[in-house]
Design an enzyme around this catalytic site. Structure first.
Site, mmCIF file in Angstrom:
data_model
loop_
_atom_site.group_PDB
_atom_site.id
_atom_site.type_symbol
_atom_site.label_atom_id
_atom_site.label_comp_id
_atom_site.label_asym_id
_atom_site.label_seq_id
_atom_site.Cartn_x
_atom_site.Cartn_y
_atom_site.Cartn_z
ATOM 1 N N LYS A 97 37.839 83.515 56.840
ATOM 2 C CA LYS A 97 38.620 82.922 55.761
ATOM 3 C C LYS A 97 39.062 83.970 54.747
ATOM 4 O O LYS A 97 40.025 83.747 54.005
ATOM 5 C CB LYS A 97 37.836 81.815 55.059
ATOM 6 N N ASP A 98 38.357 85.097 54.683
ATOM 7 C CA ASP A 98 38.693 86.146 53.727
ATOM 8 C C ASP A 98 39.607 87.218 54.314
ATOM 9 O O ASP A 98 39.960 88.174 53.621
ATOM 10 C CB ASP A 98 37.411 86.827 53.227
ATOM 11 N N ARG A 145 41.627 77.066 45.187
ATOM 12 C CA ARG A 145 41.563 75.796 45.913
ATOM 13 C C ARG A 145 40.429 74.929 45.375
ATOM 14 O O ARG A 145 40.599 73.733 45.118
ATOM 15 C CB ARG A 145 41.355 76.043 47.413
ATOM 16 N N ARG A 146 39.252 75.536 45.217
ATOM 17 C CA ARG A 146 38.113 74.769 44.730
ATOM 18 C C ARG A 146 38.317 74.328 43.281
ATOM 19 O O ARG A 146 37.884 73.233 42.892
ATOM 20 C CB ARG A 146 36.831 75.597 44.867
ATOM 21 N N ARG A 163 32.242 85.812 39.883
ATOM 22 C CA ARG A 163 32.176 86.857 40.896
ATOM 23 C C ARG A 163 30.722 87.148 41.223
ATOM 24 O O ARG A 163 29.823 86.722 40.526
ATOM 25 C CB ARG A 163 32.815 88.174 40.378
ATOM 26 N N CYS A 253 44.731 84.024 51.211
ATOM 27 C CA CYS A 253 43.471 83.322 51.441
ATOM 28 C C CYS A 253 42.885 82.748 50.162
ATOM 29 O O CYS A 253 41.920 81.990 50.219
ATOM 30 C CB CYS A 253 42.474 84.272 52.113
#
Length: 322
Positions: A97-98, A145-146, A163, A253
């Protein structure tokens, strides 16, 4: 366990003798080395070749600040890929996904192992679910997205960037910097942090979340033969379909996009969501596909439906690495 770095010579060439060991380049974080060791063990078992981990530090591991300002999550992949092209290692493992969706000259995906959970989870300090958090609670996530999905369900929460590796994020909740954080279930379970999962969230997730990508040098037949033994065809199909939609959208992404491809008997259902960054609106496209369809062709149809629905007006799709 992380082994000592092997001599920096191309696999398959050492004084005219065949080299049986392979070197897997990995970031040095607990999650990266854990999932890399899992792949190393699988390749070793399938191929009969020893596999050693080679730690590599990326720019993203050193710099601070939002990922989008550093070029997105692709900043982690670049150092690994450069080391692979310099023959400092023989293959790489990434959280798929990254991984940027654009091709990288000289490097190809050699295998996609079986996928772990695709789901997001909530970790909260007081054991509360997302719906139970008091208004004004601080929720941490580094994913647009989250952010959109949390605000869509709970617009009264304060969603802030975060982070750090998994354990440092969990500590920030324990220390009171956040009331809760959202993470990938696969990452927590891979490093044995199952007890940190307060709630499994039921929303769609990022393209290829839970999947791993094994990268090799293009044309390196010996390494290709070894790593392809751990390929999972169903995972590869789903992940490639999801990433094809992301690529067609010209979205990175970290864009507010969720894409899921799931097998249903002899067909695959591909569903894509594009969210407004404040979570107030979204556009959805869905297709039921023959599993043998070309991923780019399927993605073109899904993206056309998203754009017709106004997806391009909802969010900055191109604002992260590709």
């Amino acid at each position: 366990m992380l082994r000592e770095q092997a001599a920096r010579l191309p696999a398959g060439a050492l004084g005219g003798r065949a080299v049986t060991s392979l070197r897997l380049g990995t970031r040095a974080s607990l999650l990266a080395t854990t999932q890399s060791q899992h792949v190393a063990d699988a390749v070793a078992a399938a191929s009969g070749r020893d596999v050693e981990l080679v730690p590599i530090t990326s720019e993203g591991d050193v710099l601070t600040g939002p990922l989008a300002q550093m070029g997105g999550t692709g900043v982690f992949a670049t150092a690994l890929r450069d080391a692979l092209l310099r023959h400092e290692c023989d293959f790489l493992v990434h959280s798929m996904k990254d991984l940027p969706t654009a091709p990288y000259p000289g490097i190809v995906v050699g295998a996609v192992p079986v996928r772990a959970s695709q789901r997001d989870v909530l970790h909260s300090r007081d054991g509360l679910s997302l719906d139970e958090l008091p208004a004004g609670s601080r929720v941490g996530t580094g994913s647009p997205r989250r952010v959109a999905q949390v605000l869509a369900r709970r617009p009264d929460l304060v969603v802030e960037g975060i982070r750090g590796n998994v354990d440092s994020r969990l500590r920030k909740v324990a220390d009171g910097q956040y009331d809760a954080i959202v993470l990938a279930e696969a990452g927590l379970r891979r490093i044995g942090r199952d007890a940190a999962i307060t709630q499994v969230l039921d929303w769609p997730t990022s393209a290829a979340q839970g999947a791993l990508a094994v990268e090799i040098r293009d044309g390196d037949a010996a390494v290709a033969d070894a790593v392809r033994l751990i390929e999972d065809a169903d995972t590869a199909l789903a992940a490639n379909l999801e990433r094809a939609v992301l690529r067609r959208l010209e979205a990175g992404c970290a864009a507010p996009v969720a894409i899921d491809a799931e097998h249903h008997g002899d067909a695959v259902t591909l569903v894509a969501h594009v969210y407004a960054e404040d979570g107030r609106r979204s556009v959805v496209a869905s297709r039921r596909l023959d599993p043998h369809i070309d991923p780019d062709a399927a993605a073109a149809d899904v993206v056309a439906e998203l754009l017709e629905g106004g997806a391009a007006d909802l969010a900055d799709l191109a604002g992260s690495s590709r």
